[in-house]
Motif scaffolding. Sequence first.
Motif, short mmCIF file in Angstrom:
data_model
loop_
_atom_site.label_atom_id
_atom_site.label_comp_id
_atom_site.label_asym_id
_atom_site.label_seq_id
_atom_site.Cartn_x
_atom_site.Cartn_y
_atom_site.Cartn_z
N ASP A 1 0.82 -1.21 0.00
CA ASP A 1 0.00 0.00 0.00
C ASP A 1 0.86 1.26 0.00
OD1 ASP A 1 -2.46 -1.23 -0.16
OD2 ASP A 1 -2.77 -1.30 2.01
N ASP A 2 1.99 1.21 0.71
CA ASP A 2 2.91 2.34 0.66
C ASP A 2 3.46 2.52 -0.75
OD1 ASP A 2 3.01 3.33 3.42
OD2 ASP A 2 3.89 1.39 3.91
N LEU A 3 3.71 1.41 -1.45
CA LEU A 3 4.18 1.52 -2.83
C LEU A 3 3.10 2.17 -3.69
CD1 LEU A 3 6.13 0.99 -5.13
CD2 LEU A 3 5.21 -1.35 -5.28
N ARG A 4 1.86 1.80 -3.50
CA ARG A 4 0.78 2.44 -4.26
C ARG A 4 0.80 3.95 -4.06
NH1 ARG A 4 -1.83 -2.49 -2.68
NH2 ARG A 4 -2.75 -3.56 -4.49
N ARG A 5 0.99 4.37 -2.82
CA ARG A 5 1.01 5.80 -2.52
C ARG A 5 2.23 6.48 -3.14
NH1 ARG A 5 -1.73 3.92 2.21
NH2 ARG A 5 0.21 3.28 3.25
N GLU A 6 3.36 5.77 -3.15
CA GLU A 6 4.57 6.36 -3.73
C GLU A 6 4.43 6.50 -5.25
OE1 GLU A 6 8.64 7.83 -3.13
OE2 GLU A 6 6.76 7.70 -2.00
N ILE A 7 3.79 5.53 -5.88
CA ILE A 7 3.53 5.63 -7.32
C ILE A 7 2.66 6.84 -7.63
CG2 ILE A 7 2.34 4.51 -9.26
CD1 ILE A 7 3.28 1.80 -8.00
N GLU A 8 1.63 7.04 -6.83
CA GLU A 8 0.76 8.21 -7.04
C GLU A 8 1.50 9.50 -6.77
OE1 GLU A 8 -2.21 8.35 -8.53
OE2 GLU A 8 -1.64 6.26 -8.90
N ARG A 9 2.37 9.49 -5.76
CA ARG A 9 3.16 10.69 -5.46
C ARG A 9 4.08 11.02 -6.64
NH1 ARG A 9 7.64 12.62 -2.08
NH2 ARG A 9 8.59 10.55 -1.96
N CYS A 10 4.68 10.00 -7.24
CA CYS A 10 5.54 10.23 -8.39
C CYS A 10 4.74 10.78 -9.56
CB CYS A 10 6.25 8.92 -8.77
SG CYS A 10 7.66 9.14 -9.88
N ARG A 11 3.54 10.25 -9.76
CA ARG A 11 2.68 10.75 -10.84
C ARG A 11 2.34 12.23 -10.65
NH1 ARG A 11 -0.44 5.63 -11.19
NH2 ARG A 11 0.39 4.59 -13.04
N GLY A 12 2.28 12.65 -9.40
CA GLY A 12 2.01 14.05 -9.12
C GLY A 12 3.20 14.95 -9.39
N MET A 13 4.38 14.34 -9.61
CA MET A 13 5.61 15.11 -9.82
C MET A 13 6.12 15.04 -11.25
SD MET A 13 7.36 13.85 -6.22
CE MET A 13 8.79 14.91 -6.21
#
Length: 329
Positions: free
Chosen positions: A52-64
């Motif tokens: 789940d942390d990986l899912r959040r990190e993927i979304e965070r990267c997409r925001g950047m």
Amino acid sequence: MPLATRVTRLLGIEHPIVQGGMMWVGRAELASAVSNAGGLGMLTALTQPTPDDLRREIERCRGMTDKPFGVNLTILPSVMPPPYAEYRRAIIDSGVRIVETAGHRPQEHVEDFKAHGITVIHKCTAVRHALSAERMGVDIISIDGFECAGHPGEDDIPGLILIPAAADKVKISMLASGGFADGRGLVAALTLGAEGINMGTRFCATVEAPIHDAIKQLIVSNDERATNLIFRRFHNTGRVAKTSVSDQVVEISARPDAVFEDIRPLVSGAKGRTALETGDLDAGLVWAGQVQGLIHDVPTCRQLIERIVGDAQNLIAERLTGFMMKGDA
């Protein structure tokens, strides 16, 4: 004029430069910066404590970044392995389109990624492993020479031999990895038969790398001799920066009766993370390759990639072309 190769076309990137998937370093800050500069940034799945942390990190990267980036999933033998299948599902469910696999028996992961239309890069350290991965159905091989940081395998074949040896037999696209830091390396890789480069240590010494400045300065100050080979007697050779900690590991491992438990307290991943985040060189291992000898500054990822590509273009257009010109009669 961009350097267009099969790798750039397959990955949808501008420049044939890929960031290695490095434990504790492959976070959104670095991956997005590499991608925004025209390369391929890479998150490291197991840096995140849970799927789940990986899912959040993927979304965070997409925001950047709105550019392509990938996720590295390294499969290593372990007494208590992480839930690889759950991390794989997190990658697939998040809509990631590029994955780098590495390590032990990746077939079930590769098959699942390919079934979902994901482009798979597989990193390996031997021609026979590259051919096995090609048969498995991966799209790109990242062939990792003995100079590299991390685990160079047990064959000790440097890139100058390994890259063309692999290119002679591998039919799919290939990245050259291990020992790359500048335009000269990129031109050499292309000449040897690769269609791009994968860089790890060089990207650690960038502004956006999410590690302590003391680690970046260590890499800059070190030369090509400043690495240690560890775990060799345990048949899991690793190359790390030469520090007081890795010197201890080498010394203890050289004892005739040494077992892995003797060095375990020094080599834990948690202690390596502490070293990277605090800059305390006595806290744990720092993984770095011989390419330290070619790293002399800490640029932004954009500055680095533009410099590498610009220098490569100039080498091709001027220096190499000049060798083909006829001399005076």
